[in-house]
Design an enzyme around this catalytic site. Structure first.
Site, PDB file in Angstrom:
ATOM      1  N   GLY A   1      37.372  46.934  40.423  1.00  0.00           N
ATOM      2  CA  GLY A   1      37.015  47.067  39.021  1.00  0.00           C
ATOM      3  C   GLY A   1      36.664  45.697  38.473  1.00  0.00           C
ATOM      4  O   GLY A   1      36.772  44.684  39.171  1.00  0.00           O
TER       5      GLY A   1
ATOM      6  N   ARG B   1      41.498  39.732  27.955  1.00  0.00           N
ATOM      7  CA  ARG B   1      42.447  39.419  29.024  1.00  0.00           C
ATOM      8  C   ARG B   1      42.015  38.183  29.810  1.00  0.00           C
ATOM      9  O   ARG B   1      42.829  37.307  30.111  1.00  0.00           O
ATOM     10  CB  ARG B   1      42.557  40.609  29.984  1.00  0.00           C
ATOM     11  CG  ARG B   1      43.299  41.811  29.429  1.00  0.00           C
ATOM     12  CD  ARG B   1      43.236  42.949  30.420  1.00  0.00           C
ATOM     13  NE  ARG B   1      44.017  44.104  29.993  1.00  0.00           N
ATOM     14  CZ  ARG B   1      44.007  45.281  30.628  1.00  0.00           C
ATOM     15  NH1 ARG B   1      43.248  45.451  31.709  1.00  0.00           N
ATOM     16  NH2 ARG B   1      44.733  46.277  30.185  1.00  0.00           N
TER      17      ARG B   1
ATOM     18  N   ASP C   1      39.787  37.602  46.347  1.00  0.00           N
ATOM     19  CA  ASP C   1      39.648  36.229  45.860  1.00  0.00           C
ATOM     20  C   ASP C   1      39.987  35.189  46.925  1.00  0.00           C
ATOM     21  O   ASP C   1      39.629  34.017  46.776  1.00  0.00           O
ATOM     22  CB  ASP C   1      40.539  36.005  44.640  1.00  0.00           C
ATOM     23  CG  ASP C   1      39.986  36.669  43.379  1.00  0.00           C
ATOM     24  OD1 ASP C   1      38.958  37.371  43.485  1.00  0.00           O
ATOM     25  OD2 ASP C   1      40.584  36.494  42.309  1.00  0.00           O
TER      26      ASP C   1
ATOM     27  N   TYR D   1      36.731  33.375  48.768  1.00  0.00           N
ATOM     28  CA  TYR D   1      35.722  32.558  48.093  1.00  0.00           C
ATOM     29  C   TYR D   1      35.229  31.456  49.032  1.00  0.00           C
ATOM     30  O   TYR D   1      35.995  30.880  49.802  1.00  0.00           O
ATOM     31  CB  TYR D   1      36.307  31.904  46.836  1.00  0.00           C
ATOM     32  CG  TYR D   1      36.263  32.773  45.616  1.00  0.00           C
ATOM     33  CD1 TYR D   1      35.052  33.241  45.119  1.00  0.00           C
ATOM     34  CD2 TYR D   1      37.432  33.108  44.934  1.00  0.00           C
ATOM     35  CE1 TYR D   1      35.007  34.042  43.980  1.00  0.00           C
ATOM     36  CE2 TYR D   1      37.398  33.902  43.797  1.00  0.00           C
ATOM     37  CZ  TYR D   1      36.181  34.359  43.326  1.00  0.00           C
ATOM     38  OH  TYR D   1      36.142  35.146  42.202  1.00  0.00           O
TER      39      TYR D   1
ATOM     40  N   SER E   1      36.724  42.123  36.592  1.00  0.00           N
ATOM     41  CA  SER E   1      37.757  41.113  36.417  1.00  0.00           C
ATOM     42  C   SER E   1      38.586  41.449  35.173  1.00  0.00           C
ATOM     43  O   SER E   1      38.044  41.820  34.136  1.00  0.00           O
ATOM     44  CB  SER E   1      37.104  39.734  36.239  1.00  0.00           C
ATOM     45  OG  SER E   1      38.058  38.760  35.922  1.00  0.00           O
TER      46      SER E   1
END
Length: 275
Positions: free
Chosen positions: A13, A179, A39, A42, A15
Site C-alpha cells: 500500500g 502520517r 525498504d 534500496y 507509504s
C-alpha cells in the site's frame, strides 16, 4: 525442488498506510513469523533516480528487485530470514500502537485457538504425523513482506509470483501525508534521511498513483474505488468498507487488525487446501 518451508504474505500500500505497524502486530499474534521489509532493498543513495531535483526513494528504480527476488526464494526454500540481508527498517522509530492491548490480546487468543490440535491452523503449521506423546514441531513459517511497491506489474511481476497471499492497504492522500510528515526520518545505508518540504506531493503520492492505477476503477486512485474484478484476477485482498456501498479508503486500525487476522487464517486455509 523441496517442500516450501515458509509461506510469504505480502502487505502493500502507499507509504504510511499502516503496513509496517500491521506487520509487526501480526508477527506478534502469529507464532513462527518474521518480517522482510522491501525498504531493506534500496540501492545506495548515489544510485537513486532524481525527480524535480529531489532524490526519489519511492519508485521501482530505487530498489534492487533481483536481490529481493533472491531473498524471497531463500525464504520459501529455507524458511529462514536471508543471511545476506542487513535490515535497516527495524532500526526506524515506531510510533504509539494504534491498537489497544485488549484487542491485541483477543486476536492472540483467536489465533491460539485456531492453532490448537484438531483445528485448521494446526495442520498447516505443525507435523501431525508424530508418535503419541511427542511435542508437535512447526514445519512451516510465515514471512510478512512489507512494501510500498509489491503489486506494480510488470516490474514486480517476479516478486508477485513469489508472494503466496497478497494484502493491499488503502489510505487517503490526506492521512498518508499527515502520517508521513509526522515521521522523524529513516535510517539508510548512508546514515539518515529526512523528507524535505513537499516531498509527499512531489514524489511519494505521484509515484503511488502511477504504480497502482491498474487496481482502481478508471485508474482513479484519488477517487478510491477499487476495481474488485482486477484485484480478484491478481489474487489481491483488500478491505471493503462497512455499511452502505460507498467506498472509503481510511479505516479504523483495530477493524483493520481484526480483518487482517481473519483474512490471514482463511487465506492460509485456502493455500493449504490447494497444496
Amino acid at each position: 525442488m523441496g517442500a516450501q518451508k515458509a509461506i510469504v504474505v505480502g502487505l502493500s500500500g502507499c507509504s504510511s498506510s499502516g503496513k509496517t505497524t500491521l506487520a509487526r502486530l501480526l508477527r506478534d499474534i502469529f507464532p513462527n513469523t518474521f518480517i522482510l521489509h522491501e525498504d531493506d532493498f534500496y540501492r545506495p543513495e548515489e544510485e537513486l533516480p532524481v525527480k524535480d531535483g529531489l532524490v526519489d526513494w519511492d519508485s521501482a528504480e530505487s530498489l534492487n528487485i533481483p536481490e529481493m527476488e533472491k531473498a524471497l526464494l531463500h525464504i520459501r526454500s529455507e524458511g529462514t530470514f536471508p543471511p545476506f540481508v542487513d535490515s535497516k527498517e527495524d532500526k526506524n522509530s515506531v510510533g504509539p500502537c494504534p491498537a489497544s492491548d485488549e484487542k491485541i490480546t483477543a486476536m492472540k487468543a483467536k489465533v491460539s485457538a485456531w492453532l490448537a490440535p484438531g483445528q485448521p491452523g494446526h495442520s498447516i503449521f505443525f507435523n501431525s504425523e508424530l508418535a503419541a506423546g511427542s511435542t508437535p514441531q512447526p514445519t512451516l513459517r510465515m514471512c510478512l513482506l512489507d512494501g510500498f511497491l509489491l503489486y506494480s506489474p510488470p516490474k514486480f511481476s517476479g516478486i508477485m509470483s513469489l508472494i503466496d497471499i497478497k494484502f493491499f492497504l488503502q489510505v487517503s492522500r490526506a492521512r498518508a501525508t499527515q502520517r508521513r510528515e509526522a515521521r522523524d526520518g529513516y535510517v539508510t545505508l548512508e546514515g539518515f534521511w529526512k523528507d524535505p518540504p513537499g516531498y509527499v506531493d512531489k514524489i511519494v503520492w505521484p509515484n503511488y498513483v502511477h504504480a497502482h492505477q491498474w487496481m482502481f476503477v478508471d485508474g482513479d486512485v484519488e477517487g478510491g474505488k477499487l476495481d474488485w474484478e482486477k484485484l480478484h484476477e491478481e489474487k489481491v485482498v483488500a478491505q471493503k468498507p462497512h455499511g452502505d456501498s460507498s467506498e472509503g479508503s481510511d479505516f479504523d486500525f483495530e477493524q483493520t487488525l481484526e480483518w487482517a487476522v481473519e483474512k490471514v487464517m482463511r487465506s492460509l486455509e485456502a493455500w493449504h487446501a490447494r497444496r
